[in-house]
Design a protein around this motif. Structure first.
Motif, PDB file in Angstrom:
ATOM      1  N   TYR A   1      -4.447 -12.397   9.367  1.00  0.00           N
ATOM      2  CA  TYR A   1      -5.406 -11.799   8.445  1.00  0.00           C
ATOM      3  C   TYR A   1      -4.639 -11.207   7.283  1.00  0.00           C
ATOM      4  O   TYR A   1      -3.626 -10.532   7.496  1.00  0.00           O
ATOM      5  N   TYR A   2      -5.111 -11.467   6.072  1.00  0.00           N
ATOM      6  CA  TYR A   2      -4.430 -10.853   4.934  1.00  0.00           C
ATOM      7  C   TYR A   2      -5.358 -10.756   3.728  1.00  0.00           C
ATOM      8  O   TYR A   2      -6.424 -11.387   3.690  1.00  0.00           O
ATOM      9  N   THR A   3      -4.957  -9.932   2.772  1.00  0.00           N
ATOM     10  CA  THR A   3      -5.702  -9.751   1.530  1.00  0.00           C
ATOM     11  C   THR A   3      -4.730  -9.928   0.371  1.00  0.00           C
ATOM     12  O   THR A   3      -3.569  -9.556   0.471  1.00  0.00           O
TER      13      THR A   3
ATOM     14  N   TRP B   1      -0.685  -8.236  -0.205  1.00  0.00           N
ATOM     15  CA  TRP B   1      -0.300  -6.956   0.416  1.00  0.00           C
ATOM     16  C   TRP B   1       0.501  -7.204   1.691  1.00  0.00           C
ATOM     17  O   TRP B   1      -0.061  -7.565   2.723  1.00  0.00           O
TER      18      TRP B   1
ATOM     19  N   THR C   1      -1.705  -8.911   8.880  1.00  0.00           N
ATOM     20  CA  THR C   1      -1.738  -8.635  10.314  1.00  0.00           C
ATOM     21  C   THR C   1      -1.768  -9.948  11.079  1.00  0.00           C
ATOM     22  O   THR C   1      -2.532 -10.847  10.732  1.00  0.00           O
TER      23      THR C   1
ATOM     24  N   ALA D   1      -2.518   0.404  -4.314  1.00  0.00           N
ATOM     25  CA  ALA D   1      -3.610   0.578  -3.369  1.00  0.00           C
ATOM     26  C   ALA D   1      -4.844  -0.231  -3.707  1.00  0.00           C
ATOM     27  O   ALA D   1      -5.753  -0.335  -2.903  1.00  0.00           O
TER      28      ALA D   1
ATOM     29  N   VAL E   1      -0.418  -4.964   4.721  1.00  0.00           N
ATOM     30  CA  VAL E   1      -1.767  -5.115   5.271  1.00  0.00           C
ATOM     31  C   VAL E   1      -1.837  -6.358   6.153  1.00  0.00           C
ATOM     32  O   VAL E   1      -2.591  -6.417   7.127  1.00  0.00           O
TER      33      VAL E   1
ATOM     34  N   MET F   1       0.831  -1.210   0.000  1.00  0.00           N
ATOM     35  CA  MET F   1       0.000   0.000   0.000  1.00  0.00           C
ATOM     36  C   MET F   1       0.864   1.258   0.000  1.00  0.00           C
ATOM     37  O   MET F   1       0.584   2.213  -0.707  1.00  0.00           O
TER      38      MET F   1
END
Lengths: 352, 352
Positions: free
Chosen positions: A296-298, A284, A289, A259, A287, A254
Motif C-alpha cells: 500500500y502506498y500514496t 511517501w 506499507t 505532510a 507511509v 512525513m
C-alpha cells in the motif's frame, strides 16, 4: 554535434514547460513556439526571447495588434523543424495531424488525444525503443505516466501481480482557478474504471490495473492511493529498492514535514525550480506499507510538469537522436535536474 | 408503555442530533442534555425547550451568567436517567466513565473512544444482540459505521472475500470551518492502514478489510471508493440486491444529477430534513461496477449524522427495551424517516 530542431505548438500549461525543457537539452534546438492567444501567457514567451508563430493564420493580425512579435504562421514554423511537440488542448492535436504530415514533420501529442491517433503511447522507461523512427507518438497523461512509472518499477522487479488505485484529482489547473472551481465538494468519476487504468495498458498491455478517480476541492496537484497485490511476499526494503531503481520516482517523508501536497510544492520552489515544478512521482517512503504479498502506498502527481521529461525523450526516440532509453533518460534528467532525493545532498547526483 | 429515560452528555455535532432523534422515538424520553459551553450552540437547546445541565459543576455559574437556564449538574441529570449517550469530544468520554458507573447508569460512547473502554463496539445490523443488557458499548465512528453497513451487506449475501478502500475525508466539521481549515491541498494519512479498517474488525472480526485515508480541502462530508474481491463471480444486480436488503444504505444516481457530495446534501435539505442530515450510506447505483469476482463502488458518508441511528439502537440494546435488532432498526428508521430511495415516491416506505 547534430541538434534536432523542435517546434512547440501550444504554449500553455504543458507547452511552456516543454519549451523550457527543450532549451535545456544539449542535443535540441527550440526553433519557435506557436499559439493563438494574445494575453500574458504568450507575451511571457516574448519576454523570454522565444520566436513566436501564429498557430492559426487568421490569428496573426490580432496577435501583432497586441504587440506580440509574430515571426510567421505555424506552416512557416513547421518548414524549419524536424519534430513538433503538440501541446494544444484536447482534440486540437488530432485536427493538427494533417498539417504535420503534410509538412513531413514528426509529431508528439499529449495524453488528451486518443491512443488511436498515433497507434503508440509513450512512457520513456517502458517503451522508448518501440518509438524509435516512428513518425508520431502520444505521451500519456500525468496520472497515467505516474502509473506506468511506479507499476513498471514493481513489474521490472518481478513483484507486480495486480494493482487497484484511487486518484484524488485536482479540480482545475492554477492558471484557470478564476474561471472554474470546485468548492467544498468532491465529484466522483461517473464510470469505473476511470480512464487512467485502461490508458496505462496502451503503454504496457500486461498491467492488471484498475483505477477509481474523484475530483476534489483543490488545484495544487493529484494524490494517488494504491493497493498492489505482489507476486510473492516481499519486504518494504524490496519495494523501496524497486522504486529506487526506476527513473523519475523520488522519495518524500512525513517525518521530515512533507505532510501534504502543498509541502512538496513549497519545497520545489525553495529548491529553486521554475514554477515549483515536480517532474518526479513523489512517493511517501515512510507511509509505504507491505503486509505479506500486499503493498500500500500514496504518492503525488504534479500534473503540470510530470509529462515534460517524457516529451523530451519522445523527441529523441522519434528523431532517432538516441537509440537507448536509458541514455536519453539520463540526458533529460541531468539537463532538468531530476532527483531521487530532495533533502539529502549526498544523493543529489542528478540535481542541477 | 415503558419509556427509557435518556441523558445526552455533550450537545455538539453528534449530541444535538442524538437528542433530536431520542425525542422522535416513542419508547424513549429525553430527560436533559449536558454541556460546558456558553454560546449559541447550547442556547439553541434552550430555544428548543430542552432541559440543560452543566457537565462540569464549576461551569454552571458561567453558563447561568450567559442566561442559560441550568437545571443542575451532570450528577443531578444522571440520577434521573437509565442511560446516557456520551457525545463529548474524544477522550472526555473515557474520563466520564467513572461518573456513569458510580451513578449506575448505562452508557453509550462514540467512536472517538477506544474499543477497550467498553470491550464492545456497536453497529446495529451487525451485533445488536450482543449488546443487550450490557452496561456500556461504543458506537463506532462515521466511516467505520459505513464500512460495516456496506461490507456487512455483501458478507450476509455470501459475496465478500476481501475489501480495500480509500477514504477521501472532509477537512473539518462545518461549524468549526472558521477555526481550522485545509486550503488547496490534500493530506494523506501518516499510516496505512488508516484506523477505520482495523476499527471495523472490532465489530466484525471476520472482515478482511484495509483502508487508506486522505484529508481533502472540503468539509461537506466523506467520499469512499472501494475495491471488493467477491467470493465468486456475481452480477451487478446481485450486488445491488445485497445492498438493498441491508438497512441504512440508500441509492443515489449520477444520471439524476446527484453528481457530487454537495448534490446529496442539497437534496436532503430540499426534502425537509433538519440540518440536511443524511443518516444513510449514500451509494451511487449507476457507478457501481462488477467485473467477474471484483466489485468497485463509491459512496458518501455524512459524518455528522450517520452514527445517530446506531446510537438510538444502542440505547434499546443496553436497556433491553427491544431484544431483536431488526425491530429496533425498524422503529428507529420509521421515527427518523430513513429511506432506501430519495426520488422515487413509490419506494418511500420508510420516509416520514
Amino acid at each position: 554535434m547534430r541538434k534536432v530542431k523542435v517546434a512547440v505548438n501550444g504554449y500553455g500549461v504543458i507547452g511552456k514547460r516543454v519549451a523550457d525543457a527543450v532549451k535545456q537539452q544539449e542535443d535540441m534546438e527550440l526553433v519557435g513556439v506557436a499559439d493563438v492567444v494574445t494575453d500574458y501567457r504568450i507575451k511571457t514567451a516574448a519576454v523570454l526571447g522565444l520566436d513566436i508563430y501564429a498557430a492559426l493564420p487568421d490569428k496573426a493580425q490580432a496577435m501583432r495588434a497586441a504587440d506580440i512579435p509574430v515571426a510567421g504562421t505555424l506552416d512557416d514554423l513547421l518548414r524549419k523543424v524536424d519534430v513538433v511537440a503538440d501541446c494544444t488542448p484536447k482534440k486540437i492535436g488530432a485536427a493538427n495531424k494533417i498539417l504535420y504530415e503534410q509538412a513531413g514533420v514528426r509529431a508528439i501529442y499529449q495524453g488528451g488525444e486518443s491512443h488511436a491517433l498515433t497507434g503508440h503511447s509513450f512512457v520513456a522507461q517502458a517503451n522508448y525503443e518501440t518509438a524509435i523512427g516512428r513518425s508520431s507518438t502520444r505521451v500519456v497523461s500525468c496520472n497515467t505516466t505516474s502509473i506506468v512509472r511506479t507499476l513498471g518499477a514493481l513489474k521490472k522487479a518481478g513483484l507486480l501481480k495486480r494493482a487497484r488505485g484511487t486518484l484524488i484529482r485536482r479540480a482545475s489547473d492554477p492558471w484557470e482557478a478564476h474561471l472554474d472551481g470546485i468548492m467544498n465538494t468532491v465529484i466522483p468519476e461517473k464510470t469505473i474504471p476511470s480512464h487512467q487504468g485502461p490508458d496505462a495498458k496502451t503503454v504496457d498491455p500486461d498491467l492488471d490495473v484498475v483505477t477509481i478517480a474523484a475530483k476534489a476541492s483543490h488545484n495544487s496537484s493529484h494524490l494517488h492511493t494504491w493497493w498492489v497485490e505482489l507476486t510473492r511476499s516481499a519486504s518494504k526494503e524490496e519495494l523501496l529498492a524497486a522504486f529506487r531503481l526506476a527513473p523519475r520516482i523520488a522519495f518524500i517523508r512525513m517525518h521530515e514535514g512533507v505532510a501534504a501536497l502543498n509541502s512538496t510544492i513549497e519545497l520545489m520552489s525553495d529548491l529553486g525550480r521554475r514554477r515549483g515544478d515536480l517532474w518526479e512521482v513523489a512517493l511517501w517512503e515512510d507511509v509505504l506499507t507491505v503486509n505479506g504479498n500486499e503493498a500500500y502506498y500514496t504518492y503525488q502527481v504534479f500534473n503540470q510538469a510530470i509529462v515534460v521529461p517524457e516529451t523530451i525523450d519522445a523527441i529523441r526516440a522519434l528523431t532517432g537522436l538516441e537509440s537507448q532509453a536509458e541514455r536519453s533518460i539520463q540526458k533529460t534528467d541531468q539537463a532538468l535536474g531530476i532527483a531521487k532525493e530532495f533533502l539529502r545532498s549526498s544523493e543529489h547526483v542528478l540535481m542541477a
